[in-house]
Design a protein around this motif. Structure first.
Motif, mmCIF file in Angstrom:
data_model
loop_
_atom_site.group_PDB
_atom_site.id
_atom_site.type_symbol
_atom_site.label_atom_id
_atom_site.label_comp_id
_atom_site.label_asym_id
_atom_site.label_seq_id
_atom_site.Cartn_x
_atom_site.Cartn_y
_atom_site.Cartn_z
ATOM 1 N N THR A 59 38.102 37.091 52.702
ATOM 2 C CA THR A 59 38.905 37.798 53.214
ATOM 3 C C THR A 59 39.921 36.820 53.519
ATOM 4 O OG1 THR A 59 38.190 37.121 55.669
ATOM 5 C CG2 THR A 59 37.047 39.186 54.648
ATOM 6 N N PRO A 60 41.326 37.380 53.784
ATOM 7 C CA PRO A 60 42.534 36.497 54.328
ATOM 8 C C PRO A 60 42.196 35.666 55.200
ATOM 9 C CG PRO A 60 43.362 38.791 53.761
ATOM 10 C CD PRO A 60 41.747 38.873 54.021
ATOM 11 N N ALA B 59 43.017 35.668 36.643
ATOM 12 C CA ALA B 59 44.148 35.997 37.206
ATOM 13 C C ALA B 59 43.948 37.401 37.700
ATOM 14 C CB ALA B 59 45.693 35.927 36.350
ATOM 15 N N GLY B 60 44.409 38.049 38.947
ATOM 16 C CA GLY B 60 44.315 39.184 39.398
ATOM 17 C C GLY B 60 42.875 39.676 39.823
ATOM 18 N N SER B 61 41.819 38.738 39.740
ATOM 19 C CA SER B 61 40.454 39.035 40.254
ATOM 20 C C SER B 61 40.170 38.973 41.776
ATOM 21 C CB SER B 61 39.502 37.969 39.511
ATOM 22 O OG SER B 61 39.480 38.125 38.242
ATOM 23 N N ILE B 62 39.423 39.748 42.165
ATOM 24 C CA ILE B 62 38.817 39.467 43.734
ATOM 25 C C ILE B 62 38.386 38.062 43.785
ATOM 26 C CG2 ILE B 62 37.657 40.200 45.430
ATOM 27 C CD1 ILE B 62 38.173 43.055 44.528
ATOM 28 N N VAL B 63 38.322 37.191 44.790
ATOM 29 C CA VAL B 63 37.887 36.124 44.912
ATOM 30 C C VAL B 63 36.763 36.268 45.823
ATOM 31 C CG1 VAL B 63 37.955 33.569 45.660
ATOM 32 C CG2 VAL B 63 40.072 34.746 44.617
ATOM 33 N N THR B 64 35.514 36.036 45.346
ATOM 34 C CA THR B 64 34.277 36.152 46.013
ATOM 35 C C THR B 64 33.723 34.981 46.623
ATOM 36 O OG1 THR B 64 32.918 35.682 44.221
ATOM 37 C CG2 THR B 64 33.654 38.040 44.538
ATOM 38 N N ALA C 140 44.735 41.510 48.843
ATOM 39 C CA ALA C 140 44.728 42.973 48.197
ATOM 40 C C ALA C 140 43.638 43.782 48.849
ATOM 41 C CB ALA C 140 44.055 42.735 46.686
ATOM 42 N N ARG C 141 43.841 45.267 48.887
ATOM 43 C CA ARG C 141 43.154 46.089 49.606
ATOM 44 C C ARG C 141 41.990 46.392 48.746
ATOM 45 N NH1 ARG C 141 44.738 50.071 53.593
ATOM 46 N NH2 ARG C 141 46.730 48.829 53.285
ATOM 47 N N THR C 142 40.626 46.227 49.286
ATOM 48 C CA THR C 142 39.469 46.560 48.758
ATOM 49 C C THR C 142 38.555 47.518 49.591
ATOM 50 O OG1 THR C 142 38.348 44.695 49.753
ATOM 51 C CG2 THR C 142 39.300 44.425 47.585
ATOM 52 N N TYR C 143 37.920 48.285 48.616
ATOM 53 C CA TYR C 143 36.866 49.312 49.384
ATOM 54 C C TYR C 143 35.665 48.644 49.666
ATOM 55 C CZ TYR C 143 40.654 52.343 47.890
ATOM 56 O OH TYR C 143 41.817 52.858 47.704
ATOM 57 N N ALA C 144 35.059 49.052 50.772
ATOM 58 C CA ALA C 144 33.803 48.761 51.271
ATOM 59 C C ALA C 144 32.628 48.884 50.262
ATOM 60 C CB ALA C 144 33.299 49.308 52.482
ATOM 61 N N ASP C 145 32.083 48.014 49.590
ATOM 62 C CA ASP C 145 31.218 48.276 48.361
ATOM 63 C C ASP C 145 30.270 47.028 48.467
ATOM 64 O OD1 ASP C 145 29.531 47.831 46.045
ATOM 65 O OD2 ASP C 145 31.451 48.880 44.879
ATOM 66 N N PRO C 146 28.782 47.286 48.767
ATOM 67 C CA PRO C 146 28.001 46.459 48.888
ATOM 68 C C PRO C 146 27.717 45.331 47.864
ATOM 69 C CG PRO C 146 26.702 48.578 48.559
ATOM 70 C CD PRO C 146 28.288 48.648 48.776
#
Length: 162
Positions: free
Chosen positions: A32-33, A50-55, A20-26
């Motif tokens: 990353t892939p 589901a649908g969450s960004i994996v940190t 997914a495309r994310t924006y730079a946010d601190p």
């Protein structure tokens, strides 16, 4: 991004994620892939919807062993497991059950408190395979009875509730 909901303790497999495309946010620390390949085979340390960004915080990895504890594998059929899915970190009571076909006596069966370290499903049998962290004193008793198929697992209250 997670394709489906994942639970802490789940083994990371590449097919569980999409990009997914994310924006730079601190405040974000997304995986990353390019990093994903290096994480395959490790375990999640947090639940991921589901649908969450994996940190990075969700994939720090989980070491299922602990000092003073033994890791015991227990195969549970539906008669020996709660209907509610077990999750890594759950506190359970592992109870020794009588051998199949034998009547139960009135005595309280041997049991041990344990923490769920991992949960897997056997696709062929439908059984649940649970790794339990038990005390060193209780480990041999639980392991011997688990090997004979004579252990049931009872889920204790989640979140400290009564």
């Amino acid at each position: 991004m997670a394709k489906q909901s994942l639970h802490r303790g789940d083994v990371i497999v590449a097919d569980s994620f999409t990009t997914a495309r994310t924006y730079a946010d601190p405040s974000l620390d997304p995986v990353t892939p390019a990093e994903l390949a290096g994480l395959v085979g490790t375990r999640l340390s947090l639940d991921v919807a589901a649908g969450s960004i994996v940190t990075h915080g969700a994939v720090t990895g989980v070491d299922p062993t602990r000092a003073g504890k033994l890791l015991v594998g227990v195969r549970l059929d539906t008669a020996h497991a709660p209907g509610t899915p077990l999750l890594v970190g759950d506190i359970v009571l592992a109870v020794v059950t009588p051998p199949s076909g034998m009547a139960t006596d009135k005595a309280i069966p041997a049991s041990a408190h344990a923490e769920v370290a991992s949960v897997a499903s056997d696709r062929e049998t439908g059984d649940t395979v649970v790794d339990l962290l038990v005390s060193v004193a209780d480990g041999p008793m639980i392991a011997a009875n688990a090997a004979a198929g004579n252990v049931a697992v009872l889920l204790e209250a989640r979140g400290g509730g009564n």
